[in-house]
Design an enzyme around this catalytic site. Sequence first.
Site, PDB file in Angstrom:
ATOM      1  N   LEU A  10       0.627  -0.814   0.209  1.00 18.11           N
ATOM      2  CA  LEU A  10      -0.176   0.408  -0.308  1.00 18.11           C
ATOM      3  C   LEU A  10       0.918   1.530   0.011  1.00 18.11           C
ATOM      4  O   LEU A  10       0.880   2.117   0.572  1.00 18.11           O
ATOM      5  CB  LEU A  10      -0.852   0.267   1.440  1.00 18.11           C
ATOM      6  N   GLY A  14      -0.164   1.054  -4.689  1.00 19.70           N
ATOM      7  CA  GLY A  14      -1.428  -0.051  -4.467  1.00 19.70           C
ATOM      8  C   GLY A  14      -2.195   0.769  -3.157  1.00 19.70           C
ATOM      9  O   GLY A  14      -3.548   0.330  -3.661  1.00 19.70           O
ATOM     10  N   ARG A  33       3.011  -5.450   4.368  1.00 22.17           N
ATOM     11  CA  ARG A  33       3.958  -5.746   5.687  1.00 22.17           C
ATOM     12  C   ARG A  33       3.480  -5.036   6.654  1.00 22.17           C
ATOM     13  O   ARG A  33       3.921  -5.250   8.441  1.00 22.17           O
ATOM     14  CB  ARG A  33       5.107  -5.729   4.883  1.00 22.17           C
ATOM     15  N   SER A  34       4.367  -3.760   6.732  1.00 26.63           N
ATOM     16  CA  SER A  34       4.053  -2.702   8.209  1.00 26.63           C
ATOM     17  C   SER A  34       2.711  -1.512   8.151  1.00 26.63           C
ATOM     18  O   SER A  34       2.139  -2.306   7.194  1.00 26.63           O
ATOM     19  CB  SER A  34       5.130  -1.591   7.479  1.00 26.63           C
ATOM     20  N   LYS A  75       7.520  -3.587  -4.207  1.00 29.80           N
ATOM     21  CA  LYS A  75       8.334  -3.385  -4.860  1.00 29.80           C
ATOM     22  C   LYS A  75       9.413  -4.106  -5.875  1.00 29.80           C
ATOM     23  O   LYS A  75       9.381  -5.433  -5.608  1.00 29.80           O
ATOM     24  CB  LYS A  75       9.847  -2.848  -3.945  1.00 29.80           C
ATOM     25  N   ASN A 102       6.316  -3.392 -12.134  1.00 24.88           N
ATOM     26  CA  ASN A 102       6.948  -3.165 -13.303  1.00 24.88           C
ATOM     27  C   ASN A 102       8.476  -4.831 -12.803  1.00 24.88           C
ATOM     28  O   ASN A 102       9.695  -4.281 -12.814  1.00 24.88           O
ATOM     29  CB  ASN A 102       7.626  -2.096 -13.501  1.00 24.88           C
ATOM     30  N   SER A 128      -0.192   1.073 -15.851  1.00 31.54           N
ATOM     31  CA  SER A 128       0.836   2.191 -16.570  1.00 31.54           C
ATOM     32  C   SER A 128      -0.339   3.447 -16.204  1.00 31.54           C
ATOM     33  O   SER A 128      -1.752   3.654 -15.934  1.00 31.54           O
ATOM     34  CB  SER A 128       0.860   2.623 -17.883  1.00 31.54           C
ATOM     35  N   GLY A 129       0.301   4.499 -15.150  1.00 33.40           N
ATOM     36  CA  GLY A 129      -0.519   5.946 -15.877  1.00 33.40           C
ATOM     37  C   GLY A 129       0.396   6.350 -14.336  1.00 33.40           C
ATOM     38  O   GLY A 129      -0.482   7.568 -14.402  1.00 33.40           O
ATOM     39  N   GLY A 130       1.230   6.350 -13.552  1.00 28.89           N
ATOM     40  CA  GLY A 130       1.326   6.394 -13.029  1.00 28.89           C
ATOM     41  C   GLY A 130       0.467   6.847 -11.653  1.00 28.89           C
ATOM     42  O   GLY A 130      -0.445   6.143 -11.624  1.00 28.89           O
ATOM     43  N   LYS A 182       4.188  -3.743 -21.453  1.00 31.59           N
ATOM     44  CA  LYS A 182       4.302  -2.884 -21.029  1.00 31.59           C
ATOM     45  C   LYS A 182       5.461  -2.352 -20.963  1.00 31.59           C
ATOM     46  O   LYS A 182       5.637  -1.111 -21.017  1.00 31.59           O
ATOM     47  CB  LYS A 182       3.960  -3.483 -18.986  1.00 31.59           C
ATOM     48  N   HIS A 185       6.065  -0.998 -23.704  1.00 31.68           N
ATOM     49  CA  HIS A 185       5.462   0.767 -23.723  1.00 31.68           C
ATOM     50  C   HIS A 185       6.675   1.823 -23.053  1.00 31.68           C
ATOM     51  O   HIS A 185       6.579   3.126 -23.776  1.00 31.68           O
ATOM     52  CB  HIS A 185       3.909   0.223 -22.716  1.00 31.68           C
ATOM     53  N   ASN A 186       6.750   1.388 -22.162  1.00 31.27           N
ATOM     54  CA  ASN A 186       7.592   2.074 -21.912  1.00 31.27           C
ATOM     55  C   ASN A 186       9.347   2.836 -22.450  1.00 31.27           C
ATOM     56  O   ASN A 186       9.165   3.676 -22.430  1.00 31.27           O
ATOM     57  CB  ASN A 186       8.530   1.513 -20.044  1.00 31.27           C
ATOM     58  N   GLU A 189       8.195   5.021 -23.804  1.00 28.55           N
ATOM     59  CA  GLU A 189       7.678   6.428 -23.604  1.00 28.55           C
ATOM     60  C   GLU A 189       9.414   7.210 -23.265  1.00 28.55           C
ATOM     61  O   GLU A 189       9.054   8.017 -24.031  1.00 28.55           O
ATOM     62  CB  GLU A 189       7.296   6.237 -22.047  1.00 28.55           C
TER      63      GLU A 189
HETATM   64  P1  NBP Z   1       7.353   0.974  -4.146  1.00 28.64           P
HETATM   65  O1  NBP Z   1       8.063  -0.043  -4.940  1.00 28.64           O
HETATM   66  O2  NBP Z   1       8.373   1.744  -3.099  1.00 28.64           O
HETATM   67  O3  NBP Z   1       7.182  -0.185  -2.426  1.00 28.64           O
HETATM   68  C1  NBP Z   1       6.909  -0.436  -1.949  1.00 28.64           C
HETATM   69  C2  NBP Z   1       5.848  -1.204  -0.672  1.00 28.64           C
HETATM   70  O4  NBP Z   1       6.643  -2.483  -0.724  1.00 28.64           O
HETATM   71  C3  NBP Z   1       5.717  -1.146   0.146  1.00 28.64           C
HETATM   72  O5  NBP Z   1       4.589  -1.724   0.320  1.00 28.64           O
HETATM   73  C4  NBP Z   1       6.320  -1.475   0.904  1.00 28.64           C
HETATM   74  O6  NBP Z   1       6.439  -2.402   2.240  1.00 28.64           O
HETATM   75  C5  NBP Z   1       6.685  -2.888   0.122  1.00 28.64           C
HETATM   76  N1  NBP Z   1       7.682  -3.957   0.758  1.00 28.64           N
HETATM   77  C6  NBP Z   1       9.191  -3.677   0.337  1.00 28.64           C
HETATM   78 BR1  NBP Z   1      10.050  -2.349  -0.652  1.00 28.64          BR
HETATM   79  N2  NBP Z   1       9.756  -5.358   0.328  1.00 28.64           N
HETATM   80  C7  NBP Z   1       8.974  -5.668   1.014  1.00 28.64           C
HETATM   81  C8  NBP Z   1       8.840  -7.391   1.547  1.00 28.64           C
HETATM   82  N3  NBP Z   1       9.940  -8.034   1.315  1.00 28.64           N
HETATM   83  N4  NBP Z   1       7.498  -7.640   1.962  1.00 28.64           N
HETATM   84  C9  NBP Z   1       6.702  -7.271   1.221  1.00 28.64           C
HETATM   85  N5  NBP Z   1       6.211  -6.287   1.215  1.00 28.64           N
HETATM   86  C10 NBP Z   1       7.991  -5.458   0.614  1.00 28.64           C
HETATM   87  O7  NBP Z   1       5.645   1.024  -4.594  1.00 28.64           O
HETATM   88  P2  NBP Z   1       4.450   1.775  -5.753  1.00 28.64           P
HETATM   89  O8  NBP Z   1       5.888   3.102  -5.762  1.00 28.64           O
HETATM   90  O9  NBP Z   1       4.040   2.513  -5.422  1.00 28.64           O
HETATM   91  O10 NBP Z   1       5.251   1.129  -6.522  1.00 28.64           O
HETATM   92  C11 NBP Z   1       4.465  -0.500  -6.469  1.00 28.64           C
HETATM   93  C12 NBP Z   1       4.646  -1.446  -7.977  1.00 28.64           C
HETATM   94  O11 NBP Z   1       4.444  -0.162  -8.204  1.00 28.64           O
HETATM   95  C13 NBP Z   1       6.692  -1.285  -7.773  1.00 28.64           C
HETATM   96  O12 NBP Z   1       6.583  -2.832  -8.529  1.00 28.64           O
HETATM   97  C14 NBP Z   1       6.665   0.061  -9.022  1.00 28.64           C
HETATM   98  O13 NBP Z   1       7.540  -0.464  -9.686  1.00 28.64           O
HETATM   99  C15 NBP Z   1       4.989  -0.038  -9.727  1.00 28.64           C
HETATM  100  N6  NBP Z   1       5.135   0.886  -9.856  1.00 28.64           N
HETATM  101  C16 NBP Z   1       4.275   1.938 -11.291  1.00 28.64           C
HETATM  102  C17 NBP Z   1       4.299   2.948 -12.101  1.00 28.64           C
HETATM  103  C18 NBP Z   1       3.437   2.664 -13.130  1.00 28.64           C
HETATM  104  O14 NBP Z   1       3.529   4.056 -13.349  1.00 28.64           O
HETATM  105  N7  NBP Z   1       2.777   2.440 -13.911  1.00 28.64           N
HETATM  106  C19 NBP Z   1       4.750   3.965 -11.281  1.00 28.64           C
HETATM  107  C20 NBP Z   1       5.460   3.306  -9.755  1.00 28.64           C
HETATM  108  C21 NBP Z   1       5.232   2.647  -9.658  1.00 28.64           C
HETATM  109  P3  NBP Z   1       6.150  -1.479   3.225  1.00 28.64           P
HETATM  110  O15 NBP Z   1       4.919  -0.129   3.888  1.00 28.64           O
HETATM  111  O16 NBP Z   1       5.982  -2.760   4.560  1.00 28.64           O
HETATM  112  O17 NBP Z   1       7.755  -1.159   3.582  1.00 28.64           O
END
Ligand code: NBP
Length: 475
Positions: A10, A14, A33-34, A75, A102, A128-130, A182, A185-186, A189
Amino acid sequence: ARAQIGVTGLAVMGSNIARNFARHGYTVALHNRSVAKTDALLAEHGGDGDFVRTETVEEFVAALEKPRRVLIMVKAGEATDAVIEELADAMEPGDIIIDGGNALYTDTIRREKAMAARGLNFVGAGISGGEEGALNGPAIMPGGPKESYESLGPLLESIAAQVDGTPCCTHIGPDGSGHFVKMVHNGIEYADMQLIGEAYNLFRDALGFDAKQIADVFTDWNSGDLESYLVEITAEVLNQVDAKTGKPLVDVIVDAAEQKGTGRWTVKSALDLGIPVTGIAEAVFARALSGSRAQRKAAQGLASGTLAEKPTDVAQFTEDIRQALYASKIVAYAQGFDQIAAGSAEYDWNLHPGDLATIWRGGCIIRARFLNRIKEAYEANPELPSLILAPYFREAIETAIDSWRRVVSTATLLGIPVPAFASSLSYYDALRAERLPAALTQGQRDFFGAHTYERIDAEGKYHTLWSGDRSEVQA
Ligand code: NBP
């Protein structure tokens, strides 16, 4: 058990997707997780809809209707593997695990296989869409077992962006196909952003425009063929004034671009597939060069030559840049779609390029009016050998070609780097060339390595006895 979907992870992405599901009337089980992030989400946005707060994975899984649907938004990489393992242990055959992060598509292929062996449906969904898209409607590219899409598809389609009543989400194909498209797509981009950057650079250094003047040009362009999210935000960024100095923000930002890796993945995959994605590759390398700060500093003052002659007809050169941008963009998309076709053949995915153009019209970062044209091109001919050959794009390039050449040659004379404009033009010229210098390459290869060559006038492979009497033998 009453939640239709669960979201674990989250952080910003998320949380926003969970809120998007809740706003569409779904009951959403929340897990992180937390637990602090779960509580923060509930405290700030609990009113968005019906959420089920859970602390442990067991509680989380127990909160879900069967077949259970869990979206992982953690992540990418090891964290995703850890979460999948934990969930798989708690879930039952027939349940669906969706990885919305991703992920690298080869990881998704591996994970899907491992989950299928345990009777679980694993869906790798490119999203996609941030942040903004996650909340208000992203483009979603789910790959995985077709059966799972029957139960999952309606949920994803309802939270996705909608264009002309069509959701920006469709089943892409098996296993890693969603994350693969995807990734491409990137990559596109990256190319699109680099091309816009080169246009900006030409306005600044060839025409001497300030940021505000360039913003006005992009605002104007956004009401024509180039209408797109990236062109729109370009004007926004260029219009932004720095509160601290009163200067345009873009002039106080350090000119070293960073990257998270999906562009690099696209190019690596293209190298393996043997597909020239020159626009994307130039974009990835341009970011790398911009980041070589010590080297760039040491290179200040290197000679630029004396051929410089600035364009005098500002209106004409502005239109030339617009045409060069459009033509180069067509090339970058054509190359990206070539890579998708090659990936589809390599992994037996049976991908439909027209579907991708359709779902990329909204929600995602590369959304653009242009995508409608690509959709139409593939509808008219699903077997297009190259997007460039579709009548609409062929004509667009014919209209742009003189401008494109003027821009590349002017930039070259002025010493302004235009790697993506220039390589796209060279790609186009190579593609349409009747004879390429590859014949000489084959001759050289045969000379030093007896690698053989084919003849234009006979079947078979041939070798010249280079170190003997230089007669030709059939290999
Ligand atoms: P992050 O990529 O920063 O990940 C943070 C999340 O991962 C937190 O919920 C964290 O839990 C959890 N986490 C980690 Br770090 N290690 C963990 C583990 N070992 N076990 C369980 N949970 C774990 O979050 P985000 O920026 O929201 O991105 C989420 C996903 O979406 C990523 O894969 C990212 O590449 C992708 N993404 C996509 C776009 C897009 O435009 N589509 C944009 C940004 C990101 P915690 O809170 O307990 O630390």
